[in-house]
Design a protein around this motif. Sequence first.
Motif, short mmCIF file in Angstrom:
data_model
loop_
_atom_site.label_atom_id
_atom_site.label_comp_id
_atom_site.label_asym_id
_atom_site.label_seq_id
_atom_site.Cartn_x
_atom_site.Cartn_y
_atom_site.Cartn_z
N TYR A 259 0.81 -1.22 0.00
CA TYR A 259 0.00 0.00 0.00
C TYR A 259 0.84 1.27 0.00
CZ TYR A 259 -4.27 -2.68 0.77
OH TYR A 259 -5.32 -3.53 0.61
N LEU A 260 2.15 1.15 0.27
CA LEU A 260 3.01 2.33 0.28
C LEU A 260 3.66 2.58 -1.07
CD1 LEU A 260 4.65 1.93 3.79
CD2 LEU A 260 2.71 3.37 3.12
N LYS A 261 3.60 1.63 -1.95
CA LYS A 261 4.13 1.82 -3.31
C LYS A 261 3.11 1.24 -4.29
CE LYS A 261 8.13 3.86 -2.83
NZ LYS A 261 7.73 4.65 -1.68
N ARG A 262 2.42 2.15 -4.95
CA ARG A 262 1.38 1.78 -5.92
C ARG A 262 1.61 2.55 -7.21
NH1 ARG A 262 -1.29 -2.87 -4.87
NH2 ARG A 262 -3.18 -2.63 -3.67
N GLY A 263 1.20 1.97 -8.34
CA GLY A 263 1.17 2.70 -9.59
C GLY A 263 2.55 3.08 -10.09
N VAL A 264 2.64 4.31 -10.63
CA VAL A 264 3.85 4.78 -11.30
C VAL A 264 4.34 6.06 -10.64
CG1 VAL A 264 2.67 6.24 -12.99
CG2 VAL A 264 4.82 5.16 -13.63
N LEU A 304 -0.26 4.11 -13.71
CA LEU A 304 -1.02 5.35 -13.55
C LEU A 304 -0.75 5.88 -12.16
CD1 LEU A 304 -4.45 4.06 -14.93
CD2 LEU A 304 -2.81 5.47 -16.19
N PHE A 305 -1.13 7.13 -11.90
CA PHE A 305 -0.99 7.69 -10.56
C PHE A 305 -2.21 7.29 -9.73
CE2 PHE A 305 1.79 10.49 -13.02
CZ PHE A 305 2.94 10.44 -12.23
N ILE A 319 -9.69 2.53 -3.99
CA ILE A 319 -8.63 2.88 -4.94
C ILE A 319 -8.81 4.34 -5.32
CG2 ILE A 319 -7.78 2.51 -7.28
CD1 ILE A 319 -8.44 -0.45 -6.93
N ILE A 320 -7.76 5.13 -5.12
CA ILE A 320 -7.82 6.56 -5.39
C ILE A 320 -7.00 6.86 -6.63
CG2 ILE A 320 -7.37 8.85 -4.45
CD1 ILE A 320 -7.42 7.50 -1.65
N LEU A 321 -7.64 7.33 -7.66
CA LEU A 321 -6.99 7.64 -8.93
C LEU A 321 -6.86 9.15 -9.08
CD1 LEU A 321 -5.91 6.79 -11.74
CD2 LEU A 321 -8.28 6.84 -12.54
N LEU A 322 -5.63 9.61 -9.32
CA LEU A 322 -5.39 11.03 -9.45
C LEU A 322 -5.11 11.37 -10.90
CD1 LEU A 322 -4.93 13.78 -8.02
CD2 LEU A 322 -2.50 13.21 -8.02
N ARG A 323 -5.87 12.30 -11.44
CA ARG A 323 -5.63 12.73 -12.82
C ARG A 323 -4.68 13.91 -12.84
NH1 ARG A 323 -10.87 11.90 -16.70
NH2 ARG A 323 -11.08 9.66 -16.35
N THR A 331 3.26 7.30 -17.82
CA THR A 331 2.91 6.01 -18.44
C THR A 331 3.72 5.79 -19.70
OG1 THR A 331 0.65 6.37 -17.63
CG2 THR A 331 0.97 4.61 -19.24
N ARG A 332 3.88 6.84 -20.49
CA ARG A 332 4.68 6.76 -21.72
C ARG A 332 6.14 6.41 -21.39
NH1 ARG A 332 3.70 9.16 -26.61
NH2 ARG A 332 2.13 10.52 -25.65
N LEU A 333 6.70 7.07 -20.36
CA LEU A 333 8.08 6.79 -19.97
C LEU A 333 8.25 5.33 -19.56
CD1 LEU A 333 9.03 9.95 -17.86
CD2 LEU A 333 10.03 9.25 -20.04
N HIS A 334 7.26 4.80 -18.88
CA HIS A 334 7.34 3.40 -18.46
C HIS A 334 7.42 2.47 -19.66
CE1 HIS A 334 6.60 -0.36 -16.41
NE2 HIS A 334 5.53 -0.56 -17.14
N PHE A 335 6.56 2.68 -20.63
CA PHE A 335 6.56 1.78 -21.79
C PHE A 335 7.77 2.04 -22.70
CE2 PHE A 335 1.99 1.42 -20.65
CZ PHE A 335 2.00 0.06 -20.44
N GLU A 336 8.28 3.25 -22.71
CA GLU A 336 9.52 3.49 -23.45
C GLU A 336 10.67 2.70 -22.83
OE1 GLU A 336 10.26 7.66 -23.54
OE2 GLU A 336 8.94 8.03 -25.25
#
Length: 758
Positions: A259-264, A304-305, A319-323, A331-336
Amino acid sequence: MASVKDKELHQWVTGEPDSNSCYLQKFRLYETRSKFYMIGRDKNRTFWRVLKIDRLELSELNIIEDPTKYSEIECYDLLRRIHEGNKRTGGLKFVTTCYGIIGFIKFLGPYYMLLITKRRKIGAICGHAIYSIAKSEILPIPNSTVRSEMANSKNENRYKKLLCTVDLTKDFIFSYSYHVMRSLQKNLCDNKAEELLYETMFVWNEYLTRGIRNNLKNTFWTVALVYGFFKQVKLSVSGRDFNLTLIARRSRHYAGTRYLKRGVNEKGRVANDVETEQIVYEDSPEGYSRQISSVVQNRGSIPLFWSQETSRLNIKPDIILLRKDPNYEATRLHFENLAKRYGNPILILNLIKTRERKPRETVLRAEFANAIRFINKDLSVENRLRFLHWDLHRHSTSKATNVLTQLGKVASYALNITGIFYCQITPNLRPEGLFNCSCFEKSNSGDCSLENFSSRNEDSDNLEKEVSNSSGSNDASGDYHVKHPMFQKGVLRTNCIDCLDRTNVAQYAYGLVALGRQLHALGFLDSPNIDLDNPLAEELMRVYETMGDTLALQYGGSAAHNKIFSERRGQWKAATQSQEFFRTLQRFYSNTCMDPEKQNAINVFLGYFQPQPGKAELWELDSDQHYNVGRRSPNFANENIRSFIKRSLSDGNIVDSPVVDTDIGNNEPLSEKGKGGNVGLSESTPEISTCESDISYCRFTPSMSRRQLFRDMLEDQCSESNHICYDDHGDACTCSNFLDVDWLSSSGNSCEEETYER
């Protein structure tokens, strides 16, 4: 007469060290009042080296390497003279035997040295021994007479205790002669300086070894630790034995707990980023050719954040999604980064839910699909991300669905595109065939690149490249035939919410299909297919189940939920349910009570927090995860979730610490502008999409026709509808990510229809 390079290749393949090999394997530590003397030798006891560490300096790390190579007698004589010269202050004293330096660390007082004092051999790859740590020690560098009062302060001892909670005897592996932080394909095809290998994303003691590496400009005295999983078993098929090795490498970037490290984060690093490699080879007598194959897959948090906050009152937090990233740059950097590491194409298997009474996973699913489509707009057709979605949870509760069979079809599709790595090393094959990339086409710069390995949309036969002058021939060892090598290009990336339980089931299904192809390439099987009822499938399932438990304990705090594996073995249902319930409680307790301290220990070990006198201590800060990041967009999907949330820092860093990642190939960047604008659909280029409301859709180009793709798979209807969806460009797409619209209505699944409006 064999050339020097031929000899080097033979030593690499057989694991037999050369008398001139530069790596040291065993060490003895001595001390005087003013210095530590570390004596290192190679495996064959052919030479000895000496390292001197100053013990009179309080705040700096002063290390000097003696450039001389000593014989055993010369080394003994040197130690005798050091003892004689220091008799007045106590002479030379033996401290400990050790097997490598883990690194050096400083808190508020002196520097400390971390040593491996006992090791355990857990396997070998082509004769190269792989070890785990059985025991380690931490020693202060300055002698007791010059240490400051800070060395025994309460805060200093607390930091030492915190560091010691990182259990180095669990799940850390290393090797002296094999680059275990890299895949087999990279080891054979891409030479890289030893020092640079420490800076790759899978070496967890990069920070701890930075000082000594920068000082000595070599890595003779240190070992590179990889954190994750290693298991090697000997299996048999048709009366022939082979070795199966499963390696999981956990990234040190954005590392932490559930829970302390989620997403990107802002640098494109994702939580729970793990590379899994499956290696298969047959032991062969000296003088005979050796065949070896590997395949790599990846798992990682949804890029995603987003976050979840632990709660002692709620076992399933919102689940909290931040736009905060409307252009999906992270996300682009991750897939690059994935494309640079593995080449294109990148296939994404998303296993999260499609329908929920209270939107949780579905919120992420919609946004993830939107991100993929947005990124794909700027990519050429051949480099577009290929997004596959299948709700594993829903299908696992359906008696009509054999989950492993359906996931096996996903795996077959992915492997048809990416291929596997296979090569045969023969007694007279020159090393240039692999190490110097003569079996590949070279780029203009002369570098060996994944770009040149294979055509991305051809079947596996076309992945083979000829090795010049390597046709079959006879020698004293008998007849043999040189097979053409094959190369993996691209990778399958699998995720669920935690990337633990459902993801591990999917990775096992992929591993089983890959194993059939690997054994077929090695000549063990006439067909590349292994049935789920085959004893090999059961053996492989045990290995993947063990890996899943290990990775889940590291990230989630409990063993994995293995309901599907238990049902496959015919385990009593009540026993399975009680086991799953216990693991849920164990994970909940670990996440709410143990994870903050575990996260602090990881941050100290990786150098993401570096204590400084006069500054706030780690335990005085709110968790590295938390600070105000502002309010969410008013038109967000779920207005009931609070708008004031907490987000992780960009690096997990509290004190800035530069992070260098050189685990990058020479592939084209992902962010290449698409060519030709919108491409219409054809029989061989179906549209893959998700069908949430108010989201966009993503396209991919498979290497088989729509009618061939998952012919017998039950549809995954995100809208439970057999309608055809349209995106903003007027391109038709089926509501399923996998399926051919022509046979949706004949699948035999009843479904309720719901209308989704854009």
